[in-house]
Design a protein around this motif. Structure first.
Motif, PDB file in Angstrom:
ATOM      1  N   LEU A  62     -13.594 -23.073 -26.247  1.00 29.43           N
ATOM      2  CA  LEU A  62     -13.262 -23.352 -24.842  1.00 29.43           C
ATOM      3  C   LEU A  62     -12.725 -22.085 -24.170  1.00 29.43           C
ATOM      4  O   LEU A  62     -13.106 -21.751 -23.041  1.00 29.43           O
ATOM      5  N   GLU A  63     -11.879 -21.365 -24.870  1.00 28.50           N
ATOM      6  CA  GLU A  63     -11.284 -20.152 -24.294  1.00 28.50           C
ATOM      7  C   GLU A  63     -12.342 -19.062 -24.097  1.00 28.50           C
ATOM      8  O   GLU A  63     -12.377 -18.380 -23.070  1.00 28.50           O
ATOM      9  N   VAL A  64     -13.243 -18.925 -25.076  1.00 26.33           N
ATOM     10  CA  VAL A  64     -14.306 -17.918 -24.949  1.00 26.33           C
ATOM     11  C   VAL A  64     -15.172 -18.247 -23.730  1.00 26.33           C
ATOM     12  O   VAL A  64     -15.442 -17.392 -22.878  1.00 26.33           O
ATOM     13  N   VAL A  65     -15.596 -19.502 -23.626  1.00 32.23           N
ATOM     14  CA  VAL A  65     -16.486 -19.894 -22.517  1.00 32.23           C
ATOM     15  C   VAL A  65     -15.748 -19.770 -21.177  1.00 32.23           C
ATOM     16  O   VAL A  65     -16.332 -19.356 -20.169  1.00 32.23           O
ATOM     17  N   HIS A  66     -14.472 -20.097 -21.191  1.00 30.09           N
ATOM     18  CA  HIS A  66     -13.682 -19.945 -19.955  1.00 30.09           C
ATOM     19  C   HIS A  66     -13.747 -18.493 -19.477  1.00 30.09           C
ATOM     20  O   HIS A  66     -14.047 -18.207 -18.311  1.00 30.09           O
ATOM     21  N   GLN A  67     -13.499 -17.564 -20.397  1.00 28.60           N
ATOM     22  CA  GLN A  67     -13.494 -16.152 -19.996  1.00 28.60           C
ATOM     23  C   GLN A  67     -14.881 -15.680 -19.555  1.00 28.60           C
ATOM     24  O   GLN A  67     -15.016 -14.923 -18.599  1.00 28.60           O
ATOM     25  N   LEU A  68     -15.918 -16.168 -20.234  1.00 27.08           N
ATOM     26  CA  LEU A  68     -17.281 -15.773 -19.838  1.00 27.08           C
ATOM     27  C   LEU A  68     -17.643 -16.384 -18.482  1.00 27.08           C
ATOM     28  O   LEU A  68     -18.341 -15.759 -17.672  1.00 27.08           O
ATOM     29  N   SER A  69     -17.141 -17.595 -18.221  1.00 30.82           N
ATOM     30  CA  SER A  69     -17.471 -18.245 -16.940  1.00 30.82           C
ATOM     31  C   SER A  69     -16.815 -17.492 -15.779  1.00 30.82           C
ATOM     32  O   SER A  69     -17.376 -17.415 -14.693  1.00 30.82           O
ATOM     33  N   ILE A  70     -15.646 -16.925 -16.017  1.00 33.24           N
ATOM     34  CA  ILE A  70     -14.991 -16.152 -14.949  1.00 33.24           C
ATOM     35  C   ILE A  70     -15.857 -14.933 -14.620  1.00 33.24           C
ATOM     36  O   ILE A  70     -16.064 -14.580 -13.470  1.00 33.24           O
ATOM     37  N   SER A  75     -12.192 -10.797 -29.625  1.00 35.82           N
ATOM     38  CA  SER A  75     -13.329 -10.023 -30.129  1.00 35.82           C
ATOM     39  C   SER A  75     -14.637 -10.788 -29.930  1.00 35.82           C
ATOM     40  O   SER A  75     -15.687 -10.182 -29.708  1.00 35.82           O
ATOM     41  N   THR A  76     -14.576 -12.123 -29.950  1.00 33.84           N
ATOM     42  CA  THR A  76     -15.789 -12.910 -29.676  1.00 33.84           C
ATOM     43  C   THR A  76     -16.201 -12.739 -28.208  1.00 33.84           C
ATOM     44  O   THR A  76     -17.400 -12.611 -27.902  1.00 33.84           O
ATOM     45  N   VAL A  77     -15.232 -12.711 -27.321  1.00 32.29           N
ATOM     46  CA  VAL A  77     -15.548 -12.497 -25.893  1.00 32.29           C
ATOM     47  C   VAL A  77     -16.199 -11.122 -25.725  1.00 32.29           C
ATOM     48  O   VAL A  77     -17.233 -10.973 -25.065  1.00 32.29           O
ATOM     49  N   GLU A  78     -15.610 -10.127 -26.375  1.00 35.70           N
ATOM     50  CA  GLU A  78     -16.136  -8.751 -26.282  1.00 35.70           C
ATOM     51  C   GLU A  78     -17.589  -8.670 -26.758  1.00 35.70           C
ATOM     52  O   GLU A  78     -18.444  -8.095 -26.109  1.00 35.70           O
ATOM     53  N   ARG A  79     -17.857  -9.296 -27.916  1.00 40.13           N
ATOM     54  CA  ARG A  79     -19.222  -9.275 -28.457  1.00 40.13           C
ATOM     55  C   ARG A  79     -20.187 -10.023 -27.545  1.00 40.13           C
ATOM     56  O   ARG A  79     -21.327  -9.628 -27.367  1.00 40.13           O
ATOM     57  N   SER A  80     -19.692 -11.124 -26.978  1.00 42.68           N
ATOM     58  CA  SER A  80     -20.554 -11.905 -26.080  1.00 42.68           C
ATOM     59  C   SER A  80     -20.927 -11.056 -24.875  1.00 42.68           C
ATOM     60  O   SER A  80     -22.098 -11.016 -24.458  1.00 42.68           O
TER      61      SER A  80
END
Ligand code: SAJ
Length: 432
Positions: free
Chosen positions: A334-342, A297-302
């Protein structure tokens, strides 16, 4: 003649190394054992391979006086402390390979009267399993009180908080579970040599359950806060304000929501309980799932925030699993930033004051590690993932131009019109 002169600490990680150093500083002879030669080389030169306040000075001191030495295999001692990793496997079941290897390594060098203590977080029954293994492999030894030449075996879980390890190692109460009452009493005598907190004796099985209970309790409480943050978001209520106000009740203490729960303990240990009684563990399992789901959900909001600013660079503040440490293990940030970096590649700028090199899985997509002041100057969006003191101290005047997703609630002073579940909406010129 003192009962315990030489102590072998097996595993020189976040727990083993500080424990070895503290015991060495109390005048006992300590041998630190680790299979990783880069670790033993580092420690034998008086340096450390982990980040922990004041540990470098202490290790330097006890190595230079010769009180702490290192080796890559077990050697005879009076006390053996096992502090090796006990992670979970891909099916979320305890992975005891390092622990079994450590026990195999020490069985051959045991002598009558030795004390063997397990500190690693372990499933219920592990300490009794170690006693059985020792009995099977060394029929010449008996289990019992050291005075009669028996081997004493006990479980004494570590309880220290990364960032405060040296103080908590000495000041926290310890719970000491023996495979027999005599084993517990003997281990109690040992811990009293360097622990100021109370050393309370119990059975090995109870002590194993106590450790798992502590971390599952915290995980469940954080899950409550994380679920609350999603509910508040739906109702357009500021969750941080709700928690602050609810916590003014004398018997309420809601913890802090975040981007998920990380580290090698709280995100892992509850699964040991679940694996031991899957049919009974409803709350504990669901709590784990709620905390894990917070990452998605943090990835989604980002993404929602980034999509509102199609050309802006994004400052991702923090990679560590929690504030003021360098530890990235099981880190939700780390996981959130990883997904955003992709998804966003070079638009992602990472700020993590505790590391010098960007992790490869993030760097390979073009994301860069930059300083906080540069990030704040050059980015239009900031996603706060860790509540490092350095981020908290950033003055409002320098960050008021940013569109912010603050998953830790550290920049609540921003002059916003609405706050949604931790999201501080971007400030338009008219609002400021
Ligand atoms: N977290 C929140 N909200 C909170 C508190 C923590 O989201 O209100 C998150 C943190 O950001 C982090 C995770 O939880 O990602 C865990 O952090 P923590 O500070 O709660 O705990 P750890 O993993 O550093 O250390 C815990 C401690 N256990 C308990 O507090 C019950 C420590 O005492 C143990 O020794 C350690 O686990 C361990 O090794 O088992």
């Amino acid at each position: 003649m003192p009962e315990f002169n030489k102590v072998a600490v097996i595993g020189l990680g976040y727990i083993g190394l500080p424990t070895a150093a503290v015991i060495a500083s109390r005048g006992m002879e300590v041998i630190g054992i680790d299979i990783d030669e880069t670790v033993t080389r580092t420690v034998s030169s008086g340096s450390i391979h982990i980040e922990e306040p004041d540990l470098d000075g202490l290790v330097q001191k006890v190595v230079s006086t010769g009180a702490l030495k290192v080796a890559t295999a077990a050697e005879p001692a009076d006390v053996f402390i096992i502090a090796v990793p006990t992670p979970i496997d891909k099916d979320k079941r305890p992975d005891l390979r390092s622990l079994n290897a450590a026990v195999d390594g020490l069985t051959g060098v045991l002598r009558p009267g030795n004390l063997v203590i397990l500190e690693s977080t372990s499933p219920i029954g592990t300490t009794e399993g170690i006693a059985k293994k020792i009995r099977d492999r060394r029929p010449d030894l008996t289990i019992g009180d050291g005075a009669s030449g028996g081997i004493s075996i006990a479980y004494c879980p570590e309880r220290v908080l990364p960032g405060r390890i040296l103080s908590e190692l000495v000041n926290n109460d310890r719970c000491i579970g023996g495979v027999t009452p005599n084993c517990a009493r003997r281990a109690q005598r040992f811990y009293k040599m360097f622990v100021r907190g109370a050393c309370i004796a119990t059975s090995a099985r109870a002590a194993e359950m106590v450790k798992l209970t502590e971390n599952a309790f915290r995980d469940t409480n954080i899950a409550f806060a994380n679920e609350l943050s999603l509910i508040c978001e739906r109702h357009d209520i500021n969750v941080w304000e709700v928690i602050d106000l609810a916590n003014r009740h004398p018997r309420v203490n809601v913890l802090r929501p975040g981007p998920g729960v990380g580290g090698h303990c709280i995100a892992v240990d509850p699964w040991f309980i679940v694996a031991s009684a899957p049919d009974l563990c409803r709350l504990i399992k669901t709590s784990r799932e709620i905390n894990d789901a917070k990452i998605a959900s943090t990835v989604e909001r980002s993404i929602a925030l980034i999509e509102e600013h199609p050309y802006a660079d994004v400052a991702c503040c923090g990679l560590a699993f929690k504030a003021n440490v360098d530890d990235l293990r099981e880190s939700p940030a780390l996981e959130v930033v990883h997904q955003l970096s992709i998804k966003y590649g070079p638009r992602i700028k990472v700020v993590e004051p505790y590391i010098r090199k960007i992790p490869s899985q993030i760097g390979e997509h073009g994301a860069q590690l930059i300083d906080l002041d540069v990030a704040i100057r050059t980015c239009e969006i900031a996603i706060v993932l860790v509540d490092h003191d350095q981020f908290k101290m950033m003055p409002l005047a320098e960050r008021r131009h940013l569109a912010v997703l603050d998953t830790r609630g550290i920049w609540q002073d921003m002059p916003v019109q609405s706050t949604v579940g931790g999201i501080l909406a971007p400030i338009s010129a008219a609002q400021t």
